[in-house]
Design a protein around this motif. Structure first.
Motif, PDB file in Angstrom:
ATOM      1  N   ALA A 124       0.828  -1.206   0.000  1.00 11.24           N
ATOM      2  CA  ALA A 124       0.000   0.000   0.000  1.00 11.24           C
ATOM      3  C   ALA A 124       0.865   1.260   0.000  1.00 11.24           C
ATOM      4  CB  ALA A 124      -0.935   0.003   1.202  1.00 11.24           C
ATOM      5  N   ASP A 202      -9.370  -1.963   0.591  1.00  8.08           N
ATOM      6  CA  ASP A 202      -8.472  -2.798  -0.194  1.00  8.08           C
ATOM      7  C   ASP A 202      -8.789  -4.288  -0.049  1.00  8.08           C
ATOM      8  OD1 ASP A 202      -6.334  -3.252  -1.892  1.00  8.08           O
ATOM      9  OD2 ASP A 202      -4.847  -3.332  -0.295  1.00  8.08           O
ATOM     10  N   ARG A 265      -5.370  -8.751   1.012  1.00  5.93           N
ATOM     11  CA  ARG A 265      -5.819  -7.492   0.443  1.00  5.93           C
ATOM     12  C   ARG A 265      -5.278  -7.384  -0.981  1.00  5.93           C
ATOM     13  NH1 ARG A 265      -3.515  -3.703   4.608  1.00  5.93           N
ATOM     14  NH2 ARG A 265      -3.978  -2.153   3.034  1.00  5.93           N
ATOM     15  N   SER A 267      -3.641  -5.218  -2.813  1.00  8.38           N
ATOM     16  CA  SER A 267      -2.257  -4.819  -3.073  1.00  8.38           C
ATOM     17  C   SER A 267      -1.274  -5.904  -2.662  1.00  8.38           C
ATOM     18  CB  SER A 267      -1.933  -3.511  -2.346  1.00  8.38           C
ATOM     19  OG  SER A 267      -2.168  -3.631  -0.956  1.00  8.38           O
TER      20      SER A 267
END
Length: 369
Positions: A124, A202, A265, A267
């Motif tokens: 992130a 996310d 998540r 990312s």
């Protein structure tokens, strides 16, 4: 007489896992460092109601210092207290005064003090910097002696080098076998599949894709969702939401359902090599783990023997439809054995020591490394 390192750690929270997914990681590493003779002061803000939702008292293996979040006076005193440490860590995602701390902590570096940026969400952070050339952290990265991350592998290492990091080394999540272990089944958590994770931008779409879609495909099986923020989320009728699950209940949560789901998540899945804390918590409890597909999983668990891999909700449903209780137990036991052999926080603390000993600061020469 040799001594351990004195480490000052500025992070989100050690004593509360409330909206704080890094708590398990911090606790495992810091406890293991203490066991190896090092002393840690953990500085955390009184923010996001975490002090009101503590799930542990101040531990004997770290000194916890809580500072106010309304102004910087208490934070300044904390920084002054940290000045004498051998290692000063600024972790990502504290939630208050992050930009200020990112700029100030490197000013404390010196011949006897190592300053470290420890990123607990490197994918992130790197995405944020890539999208915003004006992000102030661009000007701070190279000022740190070292960047540590809790995952990401070569994509994160190369990403941090590209933005000026002197050195970047992943220190992966792991298992604290004294905290996460098999527990007796608990009727509160009975289900064919359980997933535990807070609702985050996310993550939400991937929870729909892997968990809620699988539930819709198997209306005859019960699904269990735990974590904060999902109360108003539309769900299939066979999904039961149990809200925030305190750390003390994680073992029962992982030990009760037939299988437990890990959903990275977005990312982290894209960068790969980023196993979440729940992977190790579940394996430590002997759970049969199903995970979304991401590069590097085989470095931690062997697919089809120690973990089941799913590319989408349809494959999650297929695994559940075919999974027998006996196979689930065998896979969970195999995963636990692998993690205990290779991926405990004792392993990670030893790795961290080998990293720090590479820095020839005078104060390290007398340390127990």
């Amino acid at each position: 007489m040799k001594r351990g390192l004195q480490i000052a750690f500025f992070g989100s929270s050690l004593v509360s896992a409330y909206w704080n997914g890094a708590a398990t990681y911090y606790r495992g590493l810091i406890r293991a460092l203490h066991d190896r003779g090092h002393r840690v002061q953990f500085f955390e803000p009184d923010a996001y109601e975490r002090q009101r939702h503590r799930d542990m008292e101040d531990p004997p293996w770290a000194e916890v210092v809580v500072y106010g979040a309304e102004g910087t006076a208490e934070l300044e005193r904390a920084l002054e207290s940290a000045r004498s440490a051998d290692v000063i860590v600024k972790a990502s995602g504290i939630g208050v005064f992050d930009e200020y701390l990112e700029a100030v902590v490197p000013e404390l570096a010196g011949p006897n003090t190592l300053c470290v940026y420890w990123d607990v969400d490197a994918p992130a952070t790197l995405d944020r910097m890539r999208l915003n050339p004006s992000d102030p952290f661009h000007g701070q990265v190279a000022r740190y002696d070292l960047v540590l991350t809790y995952g990401g592998g070569n994509p994160v290492v190369e990403g941090y080098r590209a933005v000026g990091a002197r050195q970047c080394i992943p220190i992966y999540n792991a298992l604290d076998p004294g905290t996460h272990y098999p527990a007796a089944p608990d009727s509160r958590f009975e289900a064919a599949l359980g997933f535990l994770g807070n609702r985050l931008p996310d993550r939400e779409a991937r929870v729909e894709y892997f968990f809620l879609d699988a539930a819709a495909r198997l209306p005859g099986k019960q699904f269990l969702l735990g974590g904060s923020g999902w109360g108003d989320k539309p769900m299939p009728g066979n999904v039961r939401y149990c809200g925030h699950v305190y750390t003390r209940d994680h073992n029962a949560f992982n030990s009760t359902p037939t299988a437990v789901l890990n959903i990275s998540r977005e990312s982290m899945a894209r960068y790969g090599f980023s196993p979440a804390t729940r992977v190790f918590e579940a394996a430590g409890a002997g759970a049969c783990l199903i995970t979304d597909l991401w590069e590097g999983i085989e470095d931690f668990l062997e697919p089809d023997q120690e973990v089941l891999i799913a590319a989408d909700g349809a494959q999650v449903a297929e695994h559940l439809a075919e999974l027998t209780p006996e196979r689930a137990r065998v896979m969970g036991a195999s995963a636990r054995k692998r993690i205990l052999q290779e991926h405990t926080y004792a392993h990670r603390a030893a790795q961290l020591e080998s990293v720090l000993v590479g820095y020839s600061f005078p104060s390290y020469r007398g340390a127990v490394l």
